[in-house]
Enzyme design. Sequence first.
Site, PDB file in Angstrom:
ATOM      1  CE  LYS A  45      42.804  42.746  33.212  1.00  0.00           C
ATOM      2  NZ  LYS A  45      41.391  43.224  33.295  1.00  0.00           N
ATOM      3  CB  CYS A 130      39.519  45.993  39.699  1.00  0.00           C
ATOM      4  SG  CYS A 130      38.932  44.422  39.007  1.00  0.00           S
TER       5      CYS A 130
HETATM    6  O1  IRO Z   1      37.425  42.223  35.778  1.00  0.00           O
HETATM    7  C1  IRO Z   1      38.430  42.908  35.420  1.00  0.00           C
HETATM    8  O2  IRO Z   1      39.548  42.429  35.155  1.00  0.00           O
HETATM    9  C2  IRO Z   1      38.192  44.373  35.351  1.00  0.00           C
HETATM   10  N1  IRO Z   1      37.025  44.754  34.761  1.00  0.00           N
HETATM   11  C3  IRO Z   1      36.650  46.079  34.709  1.00  0.00           C
HETATM   12  O3  IRO Z   1      35.583  46.423  34.157  1.00  0.00           O
HETATM   13  N2  IRO Z   1      37.451  47.017  35.256  1.00  0.00           N
HETATM   14  C4  IRO Z   1      38.628  46.705  35.850  1.00  0.00           C
HETATM   15  O4  IRO Z   1      39.341  47.604  36.344  1.00  0.00           O
HETATM   16  C5  IRO Z   1      39.013  45.321  35.891  1.00  0.00           C
HETATM   17  I1  IRO Z   1      40.821  44.819  36.769  1.00  0.00           I
END
Ligand code: IRO
Length: 312
Positions: A45, A130
């Site tokens: 993650k 993100c």
């Molecule tokens: O909401 C998120 O944690 C997230 N959700 C996404 O769909 N892509 C991303 O790079 C991330 I950092």
Amino acid sequence: MNLTATIAGFNFEHIMLNAAGVMCQTAEELDSVLASAHTGAVVTKSATSSLRPGNPAPRYYELPNKLGTINSMGLPNEGFNYYMDYVAKKQTHKPIFFSIAGLSKQENLEMLHQLQDSDFNGLVELNLSCPNVPGKPQTAYDFEATQAILTEAFTFFTKPLGVKLPPYFDIVHFDDIANILNQFPLAFVNTINSIGNGLVIDDATDTVVIKPKGGFGGVGGTLVKATALANVRALRLRLNPEIKIIGTGGVTSGRDVYDHILCGADLVEVGSQLAIEGVAVFERLERELSEIIIEKGYTSLADFRGQLKVIA
Ligand SMILES: O=C(O)c1[nH]c(=O)[nH]c(=O)c1I
């Protein structure tokens, strides 16, 4: 049949892994992806310096009829040191991708310095895409900011580094981002992240399906396949051959994996469908991919990687 790939000297015995954010926030989840006989690696993650709880729930939703997912997780993660501890003690022959998504250039550079100075012997994925941190733009939609952070990173970072990109939707933007990325000795480019800020409605209640940002979130799964393939293809045609491509987005069948490779992908990541189906998805996808390869008379991925045909 040869279903392997190589990036920056790392050999991948299988070409599939999870997409960052799915099945990778805790050690148990990371272990479950590594434990599959049909994955070649795992990605963490995206980490920030400190632990983050992320956005309020409901923040994830699976659309009916397996059309895909929408999420506004908000970068929940156990914090940089948790993942550093995980990779430090993990005994595995499979390469590990360490994903980072700092909320500022300085935070990203600080994590890169710590990774550079550590014993970590894997690949680093700088997540510039993100879409779900309220008030924070997707860095990779700002070409100057992307150029700046990569310029600073490569003044000290010598381990294998790649970037996670958002989808682009304009040919000139494909040209622009490729011109920037080609200036740097990147090991790989991972495309695409979710399509940012989509909106899904629950038709029974006339209500959005996720709470953060009034229901706006990143869209993944079947819905994004055409955009994912376009970005893989466009970047493969533009990037230096030494920069490998990880294809992500819209993978729910072996044919989708095949299509990503046909467009130029070296590795293929599974996000939404992994969240929906669980780690068993990798066995099914690899089996379906093998059947297609055999049917077409190929013996290795190199026989057809990047060989998408156009109409003369
Ligand atoms: O909401 C998120 O944690 C997230 N959700 C996404 O769909 N892509 C991303 O790079 C991330 I950092």
